[in-house]
Design a protein around this motif. Sequence first.
Motif, short mmCIF file in Angstrom:
data_model
loop_
_atom_site.label_atom_id
_atom_site.label_comp_id
_atom_site.label_asym_id
_atom_site.label_seq_id
_atom_site.Cartn_x
_atom_site.Cartn_y
_atom_site.Cartn_z
N SER A 188 0.82 -1.21 0.00
CA SER A 188 0.00 0.00 0.00
C SER A 188 0.85 1.26 0.00
N ALA A 189 2.01 1.21 0.65
CA ALA A 189 2.87 2.39 0.70
C ALA A 189 3.31 2.82 -0.70
N ASP A 190 3.46 1.85 -1.60
CA ASP A 190 3.86 2.18 -2.97
C ASP A 190 2.70 2.74 -3.78
N LEU A 191 1.49 2.33 -3.43
CA LEU A 191 0.31 2.83 -4.13
C LEU A 191 -0.18 4.17 -3.57
N GLY A 192 0.12 4.42 -2.29
CA GLY A 192 -0.46 5.59 -1.62
C GLY A 192 -1.92 5.37 -1.28
N LEU A 193 -2.35 4.11 -1.29
CA LEU A 193 -3.74 3.74 -1.00
C LEU A 193 -3.74 2.44 -0.20
N THR A 194 -4.67 2.34 0.73
CA THR A 194 -4.79 1.13 1.52
C THR A 194 -6.11 0.42 1.24
N LYS A 195 -6.09 -0.91 1.33
CA LYS A 195 -7.33 -1.68 1.27
C LYS A 195 -8.21 -1.28 2.45
N PRO A 210 -12.86 -9.50 5.96
CA PRO A 210 -14.08 -9.52 5.15
C PRO A 210 -14.35 -8.23 4.40
N MET A 211 -14.01 -7.09 4.98
CA MET A 211 -14.23 -5.82 4.28
C MET A 211 -13.41 -5.76 3.00
N ALA A 252 -14.78 -8.23 -4.30
CA ALA A 252 -15.85 -8.92 -5.00
C ALA A 252 -16.76 -7.95 -5.73
N SER A 253 -17.00 -6.78 -5.10
CA SER A 253 -17.89 -5.79 -5.72
C SER A 253 -17.28 -5.22 -7.00
#
Length: 205
Positions: A139-146, A173-174, A180-181
């Motif tokens: 995530s640090a490389d994307l600048g976004l977290t799941k 689960p989140m 999945a969505s």
Amino acid sequence: MDSSTAQIALFDLGGVLFDYQPEVRWQEFAAQTDLPAEEVRRRLSASGYAMACDQGRLRGNRAYKEGIRALGSRMSMERFVQLWVSAFRPDEAVLQVARTLQDAGLAIAIFSNNSDLVRDGLEAFWPAMLAPFMPRIFSADLGLTKPDPRAYQKAAELLGHPPNEVLVVDDAPMNTMTAASLGFETIDFSTADGLSAELEQRGLL
């Protein structure tokens, strides 16, 4: 038997491929600094430091310097990273399932909500175990977290596969709900045996 269109399996790291025990991290830092473990947790987690690292707002040498500043302690960057990744221990049973999956013809990769400190540390301490997983997306490389949908979209772009060709294996689960969505195939991870059974049911093992 369920049919699967997956061409690559995207594994979560902490809680799936590696056992993750953050309290070990705080205890190891406490032993190094003489601070109570709860105070270490407050300074490096509750403060927002760890999240800033996971989101890529603190990286590399800057993350290290901010970490030792927060602790009020001196140690080498190598030692800091070693203590930071002490929370992780490989789950050999899950890693074996992943290797078997690769032997069966499916590519395997990693997608983790973690910092470049974790990436560099684990790659240094456990290179052979991580070697089969390519790419390793942090995530640090994307600048976004799941579970931010944009994180999954970027991951799919990096993998070079549309979502329906990517199997997401995650213990949160989140995260699997979001994946999945967006059209990803998903497995909610709980145990190595359960994962193996699910993969067999889908005709992947």
